[in-house]
Design a protein around this motif. Structure first.
Motif, short mmCIF file in Angstrom:
data_model
loop_
_atom_site.label_atom_id
_atom_site.label_comp_id
_atom_site.label_asym_id
_atom_site.label_seq_id
_atom_site.Cartn_x
_atom_site.Cartn_y
_atom_site.Cartn_z
N THR A 125 -3.16 5.05 -4.62
CA THR A 125 -3.19 5.98 -3.64
C THR A 125 -4.44 5.77 -2.83
O THR A 125 -4.44 6.40 -1.74
N ALA A 126 -5.40 4.78 -3.23
CA ALA A 126 -6.61 4.38 -2.54
C ALA A 126 -5.92 3.45 -1.20
O ALA A 126 -6.65 3.67 -0.32
N THR A 127 -5.06 2.80 -1.40
CA THR A 127 -4.73 1.69 -0.40
C THR A 127 -3.41 1.97 0.40
O THR A 127 -3.07 1.22 1.30
N MET A 128 -2.74 3.10 -0.13
CA MET A 128 -1.25 3.28 0.70
C MET A 128 -1.42 4.96 0.96
O MET A 128 -1.88 5.73 0.54
N ARG A 129 -0.33 5.11 2.00
CA ARG A 129 -0.07 6.23 2.44
C ARG A 129 1.48 6.67 2.53
O ARG A 129 2.04 5.56 2.76
N ASP A 130 1.84 7.89 2.33
CA ASP A 130 3.34 8.21 2.37
C ASP A 130 3.72 7.67 3.84
O ASP A 130 3.17 7.64 4.81
N PRO A 131 5.30 7.34 3.58
CA PRO A 131 5.98 7.29 2.68
C PRO A 131 5.86 6.14 1.52
O PRO A 131 6.78 5.79 0.59
N VAL A 132 4.87 5.12 2.07
CA VAL A 132 4.83 3.78 1.22
C VAL A 132 4.29 4.19 -0.07
O VAL A 132 4.69 3.48 -1.06
N ARG A 133 3.31 5.20 -0.23
CA ARG A 133 2.78 5.65 -1.42
C ARG A 133 3.75 6.19 -2.17
O ARG A 133 3.85 5.79 -3.75
N SER A 134 4.58 7.09 -1.74
CA SER A 134 5.82 7.64 -2.84
C SER A 134 6.75 6.51 -3.27
O SER A 134 7.06 6.67 -4.45
N ARG A 135 6.89 5.55 -2.40
CA ARG A 135 7.74 4.65 -2.96
C ARG A 135 7.01 3.83 -4.10
O ARG A 135 7.70 3.27 -5.02
N ALA A 136 5.89 3.21 -3.59
CA ALA A 136 4.80 2.49 -4.65
C ALA A 136 4.94 3.47 -5.99
O ALA A 136 5.08 2.69 -6.96
N ILE A 137 4.84 4.74 -5.90
CA ILE A 137 4.46 5.68 -7.34
C ILE A 137 5.68 5.30 -7.92
O ILE A 137 5.89 5.47 -9.08
N GLY A 138 6.73 5.50 -7.23
CA GLY A 138 8.14 5.43 -7.85
C GLY A 138 8.37 4.09 -8.54
O GLY A 138 9.01 4.09 -9.82
N ILE A 139 7.84 3.09 -7.86
CA ILE A 139 8.18 1.49 -8.60
C ILE A 139 7.13 1.56 -9.71
O ILE A 139 7.57 1.15 -10.98
#
Length: 459
Positions: A125-139
């Motif tokens: 969460t500190a290094t990414m923003r949506d939509p990349v963050r949502s995808r990363a959290i999904g992975i």
């Protein structure tokens, strides 16, 4: 905006997954090893319950402290401490000669595990923003929740072909890999100057949970009228109430109650309470009953949940990405209801046991609902908090999940009617379904999609 990650972001995601993987894997790999542990060390159902709940008590209580420490002193430092501590505690569990030392070592494991999950997720969460963050959290969710579900399979193979003790030794492998990758992170380890940690609050929370769980687990043997049962139970309730009261007044709370002013944060954590209580109850009961009731080997009992694992791995990332585009509310409402249907399908299990017709359909439906639920749930809760407080927000949500997991195990005798026979298994399935249905309704009523998702997406 694209949801494609850069190489540094992929490295952050890899470390975050490895850091959380061992904690999630260990929390479920133990389920399938419980009958073997009880046979080897003795103690019956009480030993099995404490083996699970000693870990969850310290994990659920100290994860709040770890979240505050993560925000105050840096995610990478906290993650390193957690990895080293978890490795040492895992070896102590593997070498335990009796139930008492096993439970103590499991409590140490939970304490170290508390430092892994919030710092790992906070890196994302500190290094990414949506939509990349949502995808990363999904992975991340697919990998870590997949670890929770594949744990029984790995544990079963180890129990049948080696020993239950080796189920804890294997934790050293992902820990060593994560420690090797940590120095390669380019992420600056941000810290909050002047931060203080509420040690007294941490003690109140840990002792309160421990006392309450002790009373729940041990009361079937003596009843609530026994002083050594009701006194710890009452003390636990008072300590927990005092903990909440203190958090409203202390300058640096480990549970910032103002986070719950966000509708999505409060509703998401309430949904987490019911959903993860159901997941914990289902995982424990299924792993133990398939061995002790249906007569399956540990390996086959672990294989029973494989369809759920495969569905989680295949669909969770996509579910997280879709929730990032269209909002989490529908996913969080429908997913638990689908899981509840899967839990009710376990009522098909009868005296004449047949996995293919009685368990497999339940595992498929359960896996579909789980894949739809978990990534949007995590993203909605973290998205409701300020990025600067991502560590404590993650910690609060994980604390809720772990406390939710330990309570139904502590109350197992009341849920099953005193015995984990076929009737008790069916009662547990019904309770699981009810908990999941409540979680779905809470999400439907309480969750609101972010403003950008309030309008219909372009056709």
């Amino acid at each position: 905006m694209t949801d494609r990650m850069t190489p540094p972001q992929r490295l952050v995601l890899t470390v975050a997954i490895l850091g959380s993987f061992v904690a999630f894997l260990d929390s479920t790999i133990v389920n399938v090893a419980l009958p073997a542990i009880a046979r080897d060390l003795g103690g019956g159902l009480s030993t099995q319950q404490w083996t699970v709940d000693a870990y969850l008590v310290t994990l659920g209580a100290l994860i709040l402290v770890a979240g505050a420490v993560s925000d105050a002193f840096g995610r990478i430092l906290v993650l390193r401490i957690g990895l080293i501590g978890f490795g040492i505690a895992s070896l102590a569990v593997a070498l335990a000669p009796d139930p008492l030392l096993l439970v103590i070592a499991r409590a140490m494991q939970g304490a170290a595990g508390a430092f892994l999950v919030p710092s790992s997720l906070a890196l994302i969460t500190a290094t990414m923003r949506d939509p990349v963050r949502s995808r990363a959290i999904g992975i991340w969710t697919a990998a870590t929740t997949g670890a929770m579900i594949v744990g029984p399979l790995v544990g079963g193979l180890i129990v049948d072909y080696l020993s239950w003790r080796w189920a804890f030794v294997i934790n050293v492998v992902p820990i060593a890999l994560a420690l090797w990758l940590l120095p390669r992170l380019a992420h600056r380890d941000e810290r909050a100057p002047g931060a203080r940690i509420d040690i007294l609050g941490a003690l109140m929370c840990t002792l309160g949970l421990g006392a309450a769980v002790f009373a729940l687990i041990e009361q079937p043997s003596a009843g609530w009228t026994a002083p050594w049962i009701w006194m710890p139970g009452l003390a636990g309730i008072l300590l927990l109430a005092g903990f909440v009261w203190r958090q409203r007044r202390v300058a640096h709370p480990i549970l910032p109650l103002d986070l719950f002013r966000s509708r999505n944060f409060s509703a998401g954590n309430l949904a987490t309470l019911f959903v993860y209580a159901a997941l914990s109850l289902n995982g424990f009961v299924l792993a133990v009953y398939l061995q002790q009731g249906a007569g399956l080997s540990a390996t086959l009992a672990g294989l029973a949940s494989l369809p759920t694992t495969l569905l989680m791995i295949a669909l969770s990332s996509r579910s997280g990405a879709l929730a990032g585009r269209f909002g989490p509310r529908l996913f969080m409402a429908v997913g638990p209801i689908v899981m509840a249907v899967g839990a009710l399908l376990l009522l098909l299990v009868g005296d004449d046991f047949d996995y293919w017709w009685q368990v497999l359909p339940a595992m498929i439906v359960f896996g579909l609902g789980l894949a739809v639920t978990v990534s949007p749930l995590t993203a909605a809760i973290l998205g409701a908090a300020d990025p600067a407080r991502s560590g404590i927000a993650s910690a609060v949500n994980n604390a809720v999940a772990r406390v939710a997991g330990l309570l139904p195990i502590a109350a197992l005798a009341a849920i099953t009617g005193g015995a984990l026979d076929l009737a008790g298994f069916h009662r547990a399935a019904i309770v699981t379904a009810v908990l999941l249905a409540i979680g779905g309704v809470v999400s439907l009523v309480g969750i609101r999609n972010p403003r950008e998702h309030q309008i219909s997406p372009p056709r």
